[in-house]
Scaffold this motif. Sequence first.
Motif, PDB file in Angstrom:
ATOM      1  N   GLY A  24      40.828  39.484  45.690  1.00 11.35           N
ATOM      2  CA  GLY A  24      40.407  39.810  46.622  1.00 11.35           C
ATOM      3  C   GLY A  24      39.483  39.475  47.879  1.00 11.35           C
ATOM      4  N   SER A  62      33.767  41.659  45.058  1.00 12.84           N
ATOM      5  CA  SER A  62      34.831  42.180  46.428  1.00 12.84           C
ATOM      6  C   SER A  62      34.828  43.678  46.631  1.00 12.84           C
ATOM      7  N   ALA A  65      37.759  45.175  45.171  1.00 12.12           N
ATOM      8  CA  ALA A  65      38.856  44.822  45.793  1.00 12.12           C
ATOM      9  C   ALA A  65      39.513  44.049  43.721  1.00 12.12           C
ATOM     10  N   SER A  66      38.564  43.464  43.388  1.00 15.34           N
ATOM     11  CA  SER A  66      39.009  43.078  42.273  1.00 15.34           C
ATOM     12  C   SER A  66      39.933  43.613  41.050  1.00 15.34           C
TER      13      SER A  66
END
Length: 109
Positions: A24, A62, A65-66
């Motif tokens: 991310g 993140s 996002a990860s």
Amino acid sequence: MEYRQLGRSGLKVSTITLGTMTMGGKGKFASVGEVGLNDARRQIDMCIEAGVNLIDTADVYSNGASEEIVGEALGGKRPGAVLIATKARFPMGDGPNDRGLSRHHLIQA
């Protein structure tokens, strides 16, 4: 690959786990790593081929996002081939229920 039983769950997990903190590259996790979707797919595929069946992530990595990258990278994989362990205790916002281990926060996470 060596596997061990996860508590009393009956699940067998690989003794090696893929950590995704580097995926991310957003917010304070940018300094940890900036692995994008294509590289994440490559890493996940290599791990699965080696017999790794446990991927560790967290909503705080993140700013989510990860988890999104892991989900996208696993999109076409055989269901049940990989277990995902995620964490949800840390703050994800400024609200009073945006953190902790309450049922509400865990469902939101």
